[in-house]
Structures are given as C-alpha cells and as structure tokens.
Design a protein around this motif. Structure first.
Motif, PDB file in Angstrom:
ATOM      1  N   THR A  22     -10.839  -9.464  -5.341  1.00  0.00           N
ATOM      2  CA  THR A  22     -10.015 -10.507  -4.748  1.00  0.00           C
ATOM      3  C   THR A  22      -8.610 -10.415  -5.348  1.00  0.00           C
ATOM      4  N   GLY A  23      -7.682 -11.025  -4.685  1.00  0.00           N
ATOM      5  CA  GLY A  23      -6.309 -11.037  -5.196  1.00  0.00           C
ATOM      6  C   GLY A  23      -5.446  -9.935  -4.625  1.00  0.00           C
ATOM      7  N   GLY A  24      -6.014  -9.052  -3.817  1.00  0.00           N
ATOM      8  CA  GLY A  24      -5.229  -7.972  -3.231  1.00  0.00           C
ATOM      9  C   GLY A  24      -5.305  -7.986  -1.728  1.00  0.00           C
ATOM     10  N   GLY A  25      -5.397  -9.189  -1.150  1.00  0.00           N
ATOM     11  CA  GLY A  25      -5.586  -9.327   0.280  1.00  0.00           C
ATOM     12  C   GLY A  25      -4.301  -9.318   1.081  1.00  0.00           C
ATOM     13  N   ILE A  26      -4.391  -9.822   2.281  1.00  0.00           N
ATOM     14  CA  ILE A  26      -3.313  -9.701   3.248  1.00  0.00           C
ATOM     15  C   ILE A  26      -2.043 -10.415   2.810  1.00  0.00           C
ATOM     16  N   ASP A  27      -2.156 -11.444   1.986  1.00  0.00           N
ATOM     17  CA  ASP A  27      -0.981 -12.192   1.538  1.00  0.00           C
ATOM     18  C   ASP A  27      -0.497 -11.779   0.157  1.00  0.00           C
ATOM     19  N   ALA A  28      -1.114 -10.773  -0.430  1.00  0.00           N
ATOM     20  CA  ALA A  28      -0.752 -10.332  -1.777  1.00  0.00           C
ATOM     21  C   ALA A  28       0.538  -9.513  -1.766  1.00  0.00           C
ATOM     22  N   ASP A  29       1.134  -9.388  -2.948  1.00  0.00           N
ATOM     23  CA  ASP A  29       2.295  -8.492  -3.041  1.00  0.00           C
ATOM     24  C   ASP A  29       1.810  -7.052  -2.949  1.00  0.00           C
ATOM     25  N   MET A  30       2.716  -6.147  -2.705  1.00  0.00           N
ATOM     26  CA  MET A  30       2.326  -4.770  -2.419  1.00  0.00           C
ATOM     27  C   MET A  30       1.662  -4.075  -3.601  1.00  0.00           C
ATOM     28  N   ASP A  31       2.059  -4.414  -4.820  1.00  0.00           N
ATOM     29  CA  ASP A  31       1.417  -3.790  -5.975  1.00  0.00           C
ATOM     30  C   ASP A  31      -0.057  -4.164  -6.052  1.00  0.00           C
ATOM     31  N   ALA A  32      -0.353  -5.458  -5.869  1.00  0.00           N
ATOM     32  CA  ALA A  32      -1.742  -5.911  -5.896  1.00  0.00           C
ATOM     33  C   ALA A  32      -2.518  -5.324  -4.718  1.00  0.00           C
ATOM     34  N   TRP A  33      -1.874  -5.275  -3.557  1.00  0.00           N
ATOM     35  CA  TRP A  33      -2.491  -4.687  -2.357  1.00  0.00           C
ATOM     36  C   TRP A  33      -2.874  -3.232  -2.607  1.00  0.00           C
ATOM     37  N   ASP A  34      -1.931  -2.454  -3.117  1.00  0.00           N
ATOM     38  CA  ASP A  34      -2.186  -1.033  -3.354  1.00  0.00           C
ATOM     39  C   ASP A  34      -3.285  -0.827  -4.391  1.00  0.00           C
ATOM     40  N   GLU A  35      -3.260  -1.631  -5.455  1.00  0.00           N
ATOM     41  CA  GLU A  35      -4.266  -1.488  -6.510  1.00  0.00           C
ATOM     42  C   GLU A  35      -5.666  -1.824  -5.974  1.00  0.00           C
ATOM     43  N   THR A  36      -5.756  -2.880  -5.185  1.00  0.00           N
ATOM     44  CA  THR A  36      -7.053  -3.283  -4.627  1.00  0.00           C
ATOM     45  C   THR A  36      -7.593  -2.232  -3.670  1.00  0.00           C
ATOM     46  N   TRP A  37      -6.755  -1.749  -2.786  1.00  0.00           N
ATOM     47  CA  TRP A  37      -7.203  -0.718  -1.845  1.00  0.00           C
ATOM     48  C   TRP A  37      -7.603   0.563  -2.557  1.00  0.00           C
ATOM     49  N   ALA A  38      -6.812   0.968  -3.548  1.00  0.00           N
ATOM     50  CA  ALA A  38      -7.104   2.224  -4.249  1.00  0.00           C
ATOM     51  C   ALA A  38      -8.457   2.153  -4.955  1.00  0.00           C
ATOM     52  N   ARG A  39      -8.704   1.059  -5.684  1.00  0.00           N
ATOM     53  CA  ARG A  39      -9.969   0.962  -6.418  1.00  0.00           C
ATOM     54  C   ARG A  39     -11.141   0.758  -5.463  1.00  0.00           C
ATOM     55  N   THR A  40     -10.955  -0.070  -4.440  1.00  0.00           N
ATOM     56  CA  THR A  40     -12.033  -0.319  -3.489  1.00  0.00           C
ATOM     57  C   THR A  40     -12.449   0.962  -2.777  1.00  0.00           C
ATOM     58  N   LEU A  41     -11.477   1.717  -2.315  1.00  0.00           N
ATOM     59  CA  LEU A  41     -11.819   2.961  -1.614  1.00  0.00           C
ATOM     60  C   LEU A  41     -12.448   3.979  -2.557  1.00  0.00           C
ATOM     61  N   ALA A  42     -11.973   4.027  -3.808  1.00  0.00           N
ATOM     62  CA  ALA A  42     -12.552   4.964  -4.776  1.00  0.00           C
ATOM     63  C   ALA A  42     -14.021   4.663  -5.024  1.00  0.00           C
ATOM     64  N   VAL A  43     -14.327   3.392  -5.309  1.00  0.00           N
ATOM     65  CA  VAL A  43     -15.686   3.012  -5.691  1.00  0.00           C
ATOM     66  C   VAL A  43     -16.620   2.918  -4.491  1.00  0.00           C
ATOM     67  N   ASN A  44     -16.120   2.352  -3.393  1.00  0.00           N
ATOM     68  CA  ASN A  44     -16.988   2.039  -2.250  1.00  0.00           C
ATOM     69  C   ASN A  44     -17.085   3.151  -1.211  1.00  0.00           C
ATOM     70  N   VAL A  45     -16.109   4.086  -1.233  1.00  0.00           N
ATOM     71  CA  VAL A  45     -16.099   5.127  -0.212  1.00  0.00           C
ATOM     72  C   VAL A  45     -16.078   6.531  -0.814  1.00  0.00           C
ATOM     73  N   LEU A  46     -15.087   6.821  -1.620  1.00  0.00           N
ATOM     74  CA  LEU A  46     -14.897   8.211  -2.065  1.00  0.00           C
ATOM     75  C   LEU A  46     -16.019   8.688  -2.978  1.00  0.00           C
ATOM     76  N   ALA A  47     -16.413   7.872  -3.950  1.00  0.00           N
ATOM     77  CA  ALA A  47     -17.502   8.281  -4.849  1.00  0.00           C
ATOM     78  C   ALA A  47     -18.835   8.397  -4.103  1.00  0.00           C
TER      79      ALA A  47
END
Length: 255
Positions: free
Chosen positions: A95-120
């Motif tokens: 949480t905290g990296g959603g549609i209303d978040a600043d871009m740094d939080a957005w990028d961090e959330t997407w990067a970690r989510t995709l790494a753990v939930n998709v790429l690995a």
C-alpha cells in the motif's frame, strides 16, 4: 484422505497465510515439502512443524531479486533429484504506492510488486517446464486472486491486481502450450481469505465489517479451504482440469 506420498512439492511463501496452511495440508497428505520463505524463518518452521524432518526442506530466497528464484529451484531440485509439483504462492500486496501516490512511491511499489509477484514466479515456471520436459511431466499450481479478474476496490492496490493478472495469464499460456507434454497448470483465485494480507486490505477499506457485509456467505474464506484444494490439484487426479481458474470466494463473485 489425499495421498501425496513420494511427491516432492516446491511451495513458495510457506511462512504465513495460505502458504502456511498449504504446507500443513501437503505434509499431512504425505508429500515431501520444500517450503520457501522470504524472511520469516520462524513462520516457516511453525508451518512445517508437524512434517517429519526427512520429508521437509526449508529454503530462503528474497524474490525482490527475481534471480533468487534460480538458486531456489536449483537447491530444491538437488534435494531429491525431482520436483513433481510447483506451487507458486508467494506474493506481496503493498500500500502507499497507488494511483494518488507520488511517482517515487509509485515506481517503488510497481517495481517490488512485479519482481515478487510476477518475475520471480515466472522464472520458477520456466525452470519447472524445463524440468518437467526432462521427466515426462509435472504440475504447477498458481495462486492468483479474484483481483486478477475483477480488479481491486482500492486504487492503492492497482499494482497488486495487475501482477496477479499477469501471472495468471502466464500460467494459462503454459497450460495451453504444454498440455500435450503432460504438464498440468492450474490457477486458484481466492477471494477474501483470513490472512494478514486480507486483514490489512480490510483496514484500508474501513475495517472488516464493510468487507464482510459484501460477501455472499457473510464470512471470509479459511486458508485451509485453499490449502485443501491445492493438495487435491497436486495429486493430478483431474488432468483435464488443466488451464482452469478455480474461484474460491463463497459465491461472492460468480462467473
């Protein structure tokens, strides 16, 4: 009673929630369980406590680095020389990296989510298919989410919903492409399960009461319901179910 005797099963995210319940169910059915955990060794120990020492192996890997999945699969395979079933369960819902978040939080959330939930988990899919082609077949069970089909009601979880849809599509692709090779791939899509992840989600939506009020059965899914389904799928008893997405949400979302 399901019988998974002599089956070697690699289960990711075994330290808590659905993963912990699944580790117990697989162990009770007689499987040799390779229980992956991220950082919670105590949780993985508790989840596998009832499994005899000779039938379990605990392995750590941080999926924030997708390449860690390579070493995990290699170590898992070395234990008994074969993996019969891969259960791709490990995931994060940030949480905290959603549609209303600043871009740094957005990028961090997407990067970690995709790494753990998709790429690995996708790397584990790749390794599993290669192994199954050498051994004459095998089973994959992917734990997705109903958010993959219907989206999330909380825009903070846009990355989570997208990631669950991505790994679902990857699994379906392998189911279709590899069916003639005796490689069976199932997707399980839980609704609101009694886990810390769902409790955190409910807190972000104003508490458990409004979430529960929207459920057809008026109750959350017990993790054991998911675990028992995964154990059944691991038997391979229903081969022609391959490619299916199995909804477990108490009739709240019916397709």
């Amino acid at each position: 009673m399901l019988d998974l005797t002599n089956k070697t099963i690699l289960l990711t995210g075994a330290a808590k929630g659905i993963g912990a319940a699944t580790a117990k169910a697989l162990g009770e059915a007689g499987a040799h369980v390779i229980a992956h955990y991220g950082g919670d060794r105590a949780g993985a120990d508790a989840a596998t406590a009832a499994i005899p020492a000779q039938r379990k192996l605990l392995l750590q890997a941080d999926f924030s680095d997708p390449a860690s999945a390579d070493a995990l699969f290699r170590e898992a395979l070395a234990w008994r020389g074969r993996i019969d079933v891969l259960v791709n369960n490990a995931a994060v819902m940030l949480t905290g990296g959603g549609i209303d978040a600043d871009m740094d939080a957005w990028d961090e959330t997407w990067a970690r989510t995709l790494a753990v939930n998709v790429l690995a988990p996708a790397r584990l899919l790749k390794h599993a298919v290669a192994h199954y082609r050498e051994t004459g077949g095998g089973i994959v069970v992917t734990i997705s989410s109903w958010a993959a089909q219907r989206g999330s009601t909380n825009a903070d979880h846009i990355a989570y919903a997208a990631s669950k849809a991505a790994i679902k599509a990857a699994s379906h692709t392998l189911a279709r492409a590899c069916a003639k090779e005796n490689i069976l791939v199932y997707v399980v899509a839980p609704g609101v399960v009694r886990t810390k992840m769902s409790e955190d989600f409910a807190a972000s939506m104003g508490g458990e009461a409004p979430v529960t009020a929207g459920l057809a059965m008026g109750e959350w899914v017990p993790p054991e319901d998911i675990a028992n389904l995964v154990a059944f799928l691991a038997t391979g008893a229903s081969r022609h179910l391959t490619g299916a997405t199995l909804d477990v949400n108490g009739a709240t979302y019916v397709r």
